[in-house]
Design a protein around this motif. Structure first.
Motif: not given
Ligand code: SF4
Length: 238
Positions: A46-53, A56-58, A77-86, A151-154
């Motif tokens: 399910a982690i490998r197949q998560a198509a977006d953030l 993945l959070r679900e 979980f994390g914060v910011g732009n899901p298309d971030a360059g950085l 946790c690292e797979p996430f």
């Protein structure tokens, strides 16, 4: 198979369905020395197949995959732009982050925000910020190997989904976890590494800079290399 870690059980169940005939001999979570990334054979499908953030959070859900779940107030979980360059990767949430469920919002977070805004001339919402472990280690102790493995797979999937142009690892644990080595941060900061094809710049953690303000000049040197790699003009610096 009783007694096996959940990730290993999931892996074996899936592989048995697919006709597994031999079990790999590496211990769960272990990779060949020096190879970055997570052992994909032990990552939940399910982690490998998560198509977006959001998906993945679900999948992360009300995670109980390691013992850090018992003391946390919030999963960070994390914060910011899901298309971030950085993308910045830290170690784990502290007290304030645990309260708010957002990474890097305490004193060290304010310093990271300064680096992003005053230093790089970007907005915090332009980048993505996450940690190796998503729950606060009690008393801000270091994350333990089993917690990082759980946790690292996430984090790995977050990086795959975001596809940043550049990664910055903050401090010893984030750098060692991403690069799968045990080299001191003082020996690998300021030098480009590679995380599965993504250029990675290790630098000191902002919390270290709070204790050692003289390190700010060193970090600024590392950040200038990041700006150069990303084509961000130093003139944009406020
Ligand atoms: S640290 Fe990660 S694996 Fe452990 S309980 Fe929190 S979210 Fe789950």
């Amino acid at each position: 198979m009783a007694g096996l870690p959940r990730a290993a059980l999931n892996y074996l169940e899936r592989e048995l369905e697919l006709g597994l005939e031999a079990i790999p001999l590496r211990a769960p979570g272990m990779r060949e020395q020096g190879r970055p990334g997570v052992d994909s054979s032990l990552v939940e499908p399910a982690i490998r197949q998560a198509a977006d953030l959001d998906v993945l959070r679900e999948v992360l859900g009300d995670c109980r995959r390691c013992k850090l779940c018992s003391d946390r107030s919030n999963i960070v979980f994390g914060v910011g732009n899901p298309d971030a360059g950085l993308m910045f990767v830290g170690e784990g949430p502290g007290e304030e982050e645990d309260k708010q469920g957002v990474p890097f919002v305490g004193r060290a977070g304010a310093l990271l925000t300064d680096i992003i805004t005053k230093g790089m001339g970007l907005r915090r919402e332009d980048v993505y910020i996450a940690n190796v472990v998503k729950c606060r280690p009690p008393g801000n102790r270091n994350p333990q190997p089993d917690e990082i493995v759980a946790c690292e797979p996430f984090l790995a999937r977050q990086i795959e989904i975001i596809e940043p142009k550049v990664l910055v690892s903050l401090g010893t644990f984030a750098t060692q976890a991403l690069l799968k080595n045990r080299i001191a941060i003082s020996k690998q900061r300021g030098v480009w590494s590679d995380y599965n094809g993504v250029p990675l710049m290790p630098t000191f953690h902002p919390a270290y800079l709070l204790r050692n303000p003289s390190g700010k000049r060193i970090v600024w040197g590392d950040i200038k290399l990041v700006m150069q790699k990303m084509g961000i003009s130093p003139l944009a610096r406020r």
